[in-house]
Design a protein around this motif. Structure first.
Motif, PDB file in Angstrom:
ATOM      1  N   LYS A   1     -11.791  62.384  65.574  1.00  0.00           N
ATOM      2  CA  LYS A   1     -12.518  63.342  64.968  1.00  0.00           C
ATOM      3  C   LYS A   1     -12.280  62.964  63.402  1.00  0.00           C
ATOM      4  O   LYS A   1     -11.186  62.956  63.041  1.00  0.00           O
ATOM      5  N   ARG A   2     -13.389  62.808  62.584  1.00  0.00           N
ATOM      6  CA  ARG A   2     -13.535  62.591  61.217  1.00  0.00           C
ATOM      7  C   ARG A   2     -14.514  63.518  60.575  1.00  0.00           C
ATOM      8  O   ARG A   2     -15.465  63.377  60.818  1.00  0.00           O
ATOM      9  N   ASN A   3     -13.980  64.346  59.752  1.00  0.00           N
ATOM     10  CA  ASN A   3     -14.711  65.222  58.671  1.00  0.00           C
ATOM     11  C   ASN A   3     -15.911  65.835  59.623  1.00  0.00           C
ATOM     12  O   ASN A   3     -16.994  65.947  59.457  1.00  0.00           O
ATOM     13  N   ASN A   4     -15.149  66.761  60.500  1.00  0.00           N
ATOM     14  CA  ASN A   4     -16.063  67.587  61.570  1.00  0.00           C
ATOM     15  C   ASN A   4     -16.944  66.736  62.410  1.00  0.00           C
ATOM     16  O   ASN A   4     -17.977  67.250  62.863  1.00  0.00           O
ATOM     17  N   ASN A   5     -16.847  65.381  62.343  1.00  0.00           N
ATOM     18  CA  ASN A   5     -17.857  64.508  63.236  1.00  0.00           C
ATOM     19  C   ASN A   5     -16.864  64.021  64.242  1.00  0.00           C
ATOM     20  O   ASN A   5     -15.790  63.712  64.181  1.00  0.00           O
ATOM     21  N   THR A   6     -17.512  63.856  65.650  1.00  0.00           N
ATOM     22  CA  THR A   6     -16.889  63.079  66.455  1.00  0.00           C
ATOM     23  C   THR A   6     -17.200  61.868  66.686  1.00  0.00           C
ATOM     24  O   THR A   6     -18.471  61.496  66.650  1.00  0.00           O
ATOM     25  N   ILE A   7     -16.513  60.861  66.529  1.00  0.00           N
ATOM     26  CA  ILE A   7     -16.702  59.250  66.647  1.00  0.00           C
ATOM     27  C   ILE A   7     -16.187  58.594  67.910  1.00  0.00           C
ATOM     28  O   ILE A   7     -15.062  59.219  68.398  1.00  0.00           O
ATOM     29  N   ILE A   8     -16.920  57.936  68.536  1.00  0.00           N
ATOM     30  CA  ILE A   8     -16.505  57.231  69.844  1.00  0.00           C
ATOM     31  C   ILE A   8     -16.537  55.964  69.317  1.00  0.00           C
ATOM     32  O   ILE A   8     -17.368  55.136  68.894  1.00  0.00           O
TER      33      ILE A   8
ATOM     34  N   ILE B   1     -25.459  63.180  83.157  1.00  0.00           N
ATOM     35  CA  ILE B   1     -23.903  63.025  82.644  1.00  0.00           C
ATOM     36  C   ILE B   1     -23.179  64.810  82.625  1.00  0.00           C
ATOM     37  O   ILE B   1     -22.381  64.780  83.094  1.00  0.00           O
ATOM     38  N   LYS B   2     -24.037  65.529  82.198  1.00  0.00           N
ATOM     39  CA  LYS B   2     -23.667  66.877  81.998  1.00  0.00           C
ATOM     40  C   LYS B   2     -23.425  67.203  83.243  1.00  0.00           C
ATOM     41  O   LYS B   2     -22.344  68.062  83.585  1.00  0.00           O
TER      42      LYS B   2
ATOM     43  N   ILE C   1     -17.943  63.947  76.628  1.00  0.00           N
ATOM     44  CA  ILE C   1     -16.646  63.871  76.329  1.00  0.00           C
ATOM     45  C   ILE C   1     -15.719  63.767  77.383  1.00  0.00           C
ATOM     46  O   ILE C   1     -14.834  62.915  77.264  1.00  0.00           O
ATOM     47  N   HIS C   2     -15.875  64.412  78.522  1.00  0.00           N
ATOM     48  CA  HIS C   2     -15.308  64.503  79.713  1.00  0.00           C
ATOM     49  C   HIS C   2     -15.192  62.800  80.322  1.00  0.00           C
ATOM     50  O   HIS C   2     -14.384  62.410  80.726  1.00  0.00           O
ATOM     51  N   PHE C   3     -16.652  62.201  80.382  1.00  0.00           N
ATOM     52  CA  PHE C   3     -16.758  61.078  80.920  1.00  0.00           C
ATOM     53  C   PHE C   3     -15.961  60.003  80.131  1.00  0.00           C
ATOM     54  O   PHE C   3     -15.166  59.169  80.673  1.00  0.00           O
ATOM     55  N   ILE C   4     -16.260  60.078  78.417  1.00  0.00           N
ATOM     56  CA  ILE C   4     -15.524  59.099  77.839  1.00  0.00           C
ATOM     57  C   ILE C   4     -14.001  59.248  77.790  1.00  0.00           C
ATOM     58  O   ILE C   4     -13.343  58.190  77.842  1.00  0.00           O
ATOM     59  N   ASP C   5     -13.581  60.417  77.986  1.00  0.00           N
ATOM     60  CA  ASP C   5     -12.126  60.675  77.873  1.00  0.00           C
ATOM     61  C   ASP C   5     -11.520  60.026  79.265  1.00  0.00           C
ATOM     62  O   ASP C   5     -10.459  59.816  79.228  1.00  0.00           O
ATOM     63  N   SER C   6     -12.243  59.828  80.307  1.00  0.00           N
ATOM     64  CA  SER C   6     -11.682  59.400  81.537  1.00  0.00           C
ATOM     65  C   SER C   6     -11.559  57.831  81.537  1.00  0.00           C
ATOM     66  O   SER C   6     -10.775  57.447  82.590  1.00  0.00           O
ATOM     67  N   TYR C   7     -12.036  57.392  80.545  1.00  0.00           N
ATOM     68  CA  TYR C   7     -11.590  55.829  80.522  1.00  0.00           C
ATOM     69  C   TYR C   7     -11.104  55.418  79.314  1.00  0.00           C
ATOM     70  O   TYR C   7     -11.091  55.808  78.242  1.00  0.00           O
ATOM     71  N   ASP C   8     -10.147  54.427  79.514  1.00  0.00           N
ATOM     72  CA  ASP C   8      -9.080  53.811  78.376  1.00  0.00           C
ATOM     73  C   ASP C   8      -9.854  52.838  77.507  1.00  0.00           C
ATOM     74  O   ASP C   8      -9.382  52.644  76.323  1.00  0.00           O
ATOM     75  N   GLU C   9     -11.020  52.553  77.825  1.00  0.00           N
ATOM     76  CA  GLU C   9     -11.772  51.480  77.162  1.00  0.00           C
ATOM     77  C   GLU C   9     -12.427  52.063  75.801  1.00  0.00           C
ATOM     78  O   GLU C   9     -12.844  51.486  74.889  1.00  0.00           O
ATOM     79  N   PHE C  10     -12.335  53.374  75.908  1.00  0.00           N
ATOM     80  CA  PHE C  10     -13.210  54.189  74.746  1.00  0.00           C
ATOM     81  C   PHE C  10     -12.170  54.996  74.088  1.00  0.00           C
ATOM     82  O   PHE C  10     -11.320  55.680  74.704  1.00  0.00           O
ATOM     83  N   MET C  11     -12.276  55.395  72.632  1.00  0.00           N
ATOM     84  CA  MET C  11     -11.649  56.588  72.012  1.00  0.00           C
ATOM     85  C   MET C  11     -12.449  57.254  71.392  1.00  0.00           C
ATOM     86  O   MET C  11     -13.450  56.990  70.737  1.00  0.00           O
TER      87      MET C  11
ATOM     88  N   LEU D   1     -25.463  59.648  71.883  1.00  0.00           N
ATOM     89  CA  LEU D   1     -26.344  60.633  72.996  1.00  0.00           C
ATOM     90  C   LEU D   1     -27.966  60.411  72.568  1.00  0.00           C
ATOM     91  O   LEU D   1     -28.660  59.931  73.762  1.00  0.00           O
ATOM     92  N   PHE D   2     -28.336  60.051  71.490  1.00  0.00           N
ATOM     93  CA  PHE D   2     -29.709  59.514  71.204  1.00  0.00           C
ATOM     94  C   PHE D   2     -30.055  58.360  71.826  1.00  0.00           C
ATOM     95  O   PHE D   2     -31.084  57.996  72.445  1.00  0.00           O
ATOM     96  N   LEU D   3     -29.101  57.372  71.767  1.00  0.00           N
ATOM     97  CA  LEU D   3     -29.415  56.009  71.952  1.00  0.00           C
ATOM     98  C   LEU D   3     -29.327  55.849  73.453  1.00  0.00           C
ATOM     99  O   LEU D   3     -30.127  55.107  74.302  1.00  0.00           O
ATOM    100  N   ILE D   4     -28.297  56.776  74.053  1.00  0.00           N
ATOM    101  CA  ILE D   4     -28.341  56.841  75.678  1.00  0.00           C
ATOM    102  C   ILE D   4     -29.622  57.200  76.173  1.00  0.00           C
ATOM    103  O   ILE D   4     -30.141  56.643  77.190  1.00  0.00           O
TER     104      ILE D   4
END
Length: 100
Positions: free
Chosen positions: A87-94, A66-67, A74-84, A41-44
């Motif tokens: 969840k790791r250690n309470n962090n969300t990784i894209i 985006i919001k 999350i909804h945007f990324i979830d709608s594309y198969d190119e991104f996964m 989000l910071f880099l975007i």
């Protein structure tokens, strides 16, 4: 929540392509093609600083776009198969999906 009144100065299709290309470029540049959600989000926001995004004649940033239009990153990324989304250690990784 996605708003029904679309009063942005760019079309939804152009905005979709813009956001997709920025996310894909960021992930390709990163080691292991993955990044923490907060850093993404910071880099975007950093890369889209010079863009003139307006909603109801008020300047907004790309994450706000985006919001409002897609219901969140999350909804945007979830709608594309190119991104996964991982969840790791309470962090969300894209991560870029390299499987063809």
């Amino acid at each position: 929540m996605v708003h029904k009144n679309y009063k942005w100065n760019i079309s939804k299709e152009k905005g979709t392509n813009l956001v997709f290309n920025i996310i894909q470029t960021i992930l390709i540049e990163k080691q292991n093609n993955s990044i923490d959600l907060d850093e993404l989000l910071f880099l975007i926001n950093n890369r889209s600083k010079s863009m003139n995004l307006m909603n109801n004649n008020k300047k907004k940033n790309l994450t706000n776009y985006i919001k409002n239009v897609f219901g969140g990153i999350i909804h945007f990324i979830d709608s594309y198969d190119e991104f996964m989304i991982l969840k790791r250690n309470n962090n969300t990784i894209i991560q870029l999906n390299n499987l063809e």
